[in-house]
Design an enzyme around this catalytic site. Structure first.
Site, mmCIF file in Angstrom:
data_model
loop_
_atom_site.group_PDB
_atom_site.id
_atom_site.type_symbol
_atom_site.label_atom_id
_atom_site.label_comp_id
_atom_site.label_asym_id
_atom_site.label_seq_id
_atom_site.Cartn_x
_atom_site.Cartn_y
_atom_site.Cartn_z
ATOM 1 N N GLU A 103 1.146 -24.396 29.623
ATOM 2 C CA GLU A 103 0.991 -25.845 29.710
ATOM 3 C C GLU A 103 0.961 -26.301 31.167
ATOM 4 O O GLU A 103 1.600 -25.700 32.033
ATOM 5 C CB GLU A 103 2.149 -26.535 28.986
ATOM 6 C CG GLU A 103 2.306 -26.140 27.522
ATOM 7 C CD GLU A 103 1.122 -26.562 26.672
ATOM 8 O OE1 GLU A 103 0.315 -27.404 27.111
ATOM 9 O OE2 GLU A 103 1.000 -26.030 25.551
ATOM 10 N N TYR A 154 -7.891 1.371 -3.893
ATOM 11 C CA TYR A 154 -6.619 1.668 -4.542
ATOM 12 C C TYR A 154 -5.999 0.378 -5.058
ATOM 13 O O TYR A 154 -6.427 -0.732 -4.731
ATOM 14 C CB TYR A 154 -5.654 2.351 -3.570
ATOM 15 C CG TYR A 154 -5.298 1.506 -2.370
ATOM 16 C CD1 TYR A 154 -4.236 0.613 -2.413
ATOM 17 C CD2 TYR A 154 -6.038 1.595 -1.189
ATOM 18 C CE1 TYR A 154 -3.923 -0.182 -1.323
ATOM 19 C CE2 TYR A 154 -5.729 0.803 -0.088
ATOM 20 C CZ TYR A 154 -4.675 -0.075 -0.166
ATOM 21 O OH TYR A 154 -4.377 -0.871 0.906
ATOM 22 N N LYS A 159 -0.267 -7.514 12.954
ATOM 23 C CA LYS A 159 -1.300 -6.569 12.532
ATOM 24 C C LYS A 159 -2.564 -6.818 13.340
ATOM 25 O O LYS A 159 -3.014 -7.958 13.469
ATOM 26 C CB LYS A 159 -1.573 -6.708 11.042
ATOM 27 C CG LYS A 159 -2.476 -5.605 10.474
ATOM 28 C CD LYS A 159 -2.596 -5.713 8.961
ATOM 29 C CE LYS A 159 -3.475 -4.579 8.409
ATOM 30 N NZ LYS A 159 -3.594 -4.644 6.940
ATOM 31 N N THR A 187 1.197 -4.187 4.399
ATOM 32 C CA THR A 187 0.880 -4.484 5.797
ATOM 33 C C THR A 187 0.310 -5.883 6.003
ATOM 34 O O THR A 187 0.402 -6.433 7.091
ATOM 35 C CB THR A 187 -0.126 -3.460 6.361
ATOM 36 O OG1 THR A 187 -1.354 -3.536 5.618
ATOM 37 C CG2 THR A 187 0.431 -2.049 6.302
ATOM 38 N N ASP A 188 -0.285 -6.479 4.958
ATOM 39 C CA ASP A 188 -1.023 -7.727 5.157
ATOM 40 C C ASP A 188 -0.154 -8.865 5.667
ATOM 41 O O ASP A 188 -0.587 -9.648 6.523
ATOM 42 C CB ASP A 188 -1.701 -8.151 3.847
ATOM 43 C CG ASP A 188 -2.933 -7.325 3.525
ATOM 44 O OD1 ASP A 188 -3.346 -6.518 4.384
ATOM 45 O OD2 ASP A 188 -3.484 -7.488 2.425
ATOM 46 N N THR A 195 0.818 -1.216 0.000
ATOM 47 C CA THR A 195 0.000 0.000 0.000
ATOM 48 C C THR A 195 0.846 1.257 0.000
ATOM 49 O O THR A 195 0.463 2.281 -0.571
ATOM 50 C CB THR A 195 -0.934 -0.002 1.230
ATOM 51 O OG1 THR A 195 -1.821 -1.122 1.138
ATOM 52 C CG2 THR A 195 -1.756 1.272 1.308
#
Length: 310
Positions: free
Chosen positions: A278, A26, A162, A91-92, A12
């Site tokens: 655990e 976009y 993210k 960013t993904d 982006t």
């Protein structure tokens, strides 16, 4: 100031929209990294190099790009005149790339990933400031490790994730918290730089990476997907678990069967924060990924299999 190398991969931050007031409509990966650098006046005159490694929307990040990126980062870090490397990224999948690079390289110099939530054509584009901040962090004496610098916040590369689909401050570091904040161009560091033992490039440069998939436990989950993935040749499976690492009984049974058949399995927390705890005195039947998110655990399991030659 020593030289900073800026490697572009798209995202982006390099995106363009038809309407300048659109933050979501976009096309990513349209502007070259050279033009991104030229668009930040404060970077003018600094000893910078720009190199385009890839030009993709990061949802389409691939293992082939990871191999190329790791090799180029290692190449530039080995140069005496280079203080650090900046990577412009989408960013993904930034958290996956950051984790991968930290585990493979664990660099003694800074490697700073940066990105944007708004395209370069937006009137309030966040990319230019993020890029400037990343270069400043990469130039800091003593900085080391893979980092992510976004929205004035610096995260360790092996912990960043993210957490929001739209806001410009879309990343955090889970329970660990940020490494520091950029304030008026200076880093206020809160904790140590990332550290660790580098796996090295050799295991990851091969092209036949094992298949590792994520399966999610939820109400009504069964083992059909596990069976299908095993039939497709999955070498590893990450189970995104409910609660403190719990799994729906049919899914757990299928995963245990897959593990017994030679498929590597890791349990990870699907919640996004915290670590699996655990019980004392008993090793879990399915190994835990600790504080790793499912996507980080998938990268980790892939790297483990590559080390084993699977």
């Amino acid at each position: 100031m020593k030289r900073i190398v800026i490697l572009g991969t798209g995202g982006t931050i390099a995106g363009q929209a038809r309407r300048s007031d659109s933050h979501v409509g976009y096309t990513a990966a349209q502007i070259s990294v050279e033009d991104l650098v030229a668009g930040v006046p404060a970077l003018a005159g600094l000893p910078l190099e720009a190199e385009q490694v890839a030009q993709v929307d990061s949802k389409d990040m691939s293992f082939a790009i990871w191999r190329a990126l790791a090799a180029r980062v290692a190449h530039h870090l080995a140069r005496d005149e280079v203080a650090g490397v900046v990577i412009t990224h989408g960013t993904d999948t930034l958290e996956e790339t950051a984790y991968f690079l930290q585990r493979v390289l664990a660099p003694a110099k800074p490697v700073v990933l940066t990105a944007a939530m708004r395209p370069a054509t937006a009137p309030s584009a966040d990319g230019p400031q993020n890029l400037l901040d990343a270069v400043r962090v990469a130039a800091l004496p003593g900085a080391r490790g893979v980092l992510a610098c976004i929205a004035g916040t610096v995260h360790a590369g092996d912990q960043v994730r993210k957490i929001h689909p739209y806001r410009v401050d879309a990343f955090d570091s889970g329970d660990a918290g940020p490494l520091g904040y950029i304030e008026e161009g200076r880093l206020r560091r809160l904790r140590d730089w990332p550290a660790g033992q580098a796996l090295g490039l050799a295991p990851v440069l091969r092209e036949d990476w094992p298949r590792v998939d994520i399966v999610t436990s939820a109400a009504g989950a069964d083992g059909a997907l596990v069976e299908a993935l095993c039939a497709l040749g999955a070498g590893g499976l990450v189970a995104a678990c409910t609660g403190n690492g719990t799994l729906a009984a049919p899914l757990e049974a299928a995963l245990l069967k897959a593990q017994a058949g030679g498929v590597a399995v890791l349990r990870a927390n699907r919640i996004g924060r915290g670590a699996l705890v655990e019980p004392d005195g008993a090793a879990p039947a399915l190994p835990s990924a600790g504080a790793l998110t499912p996507v980080q655990a998938r990268v980790e399991l892939t790297l483990q299999l590559l080390q084993r030659g699977s």
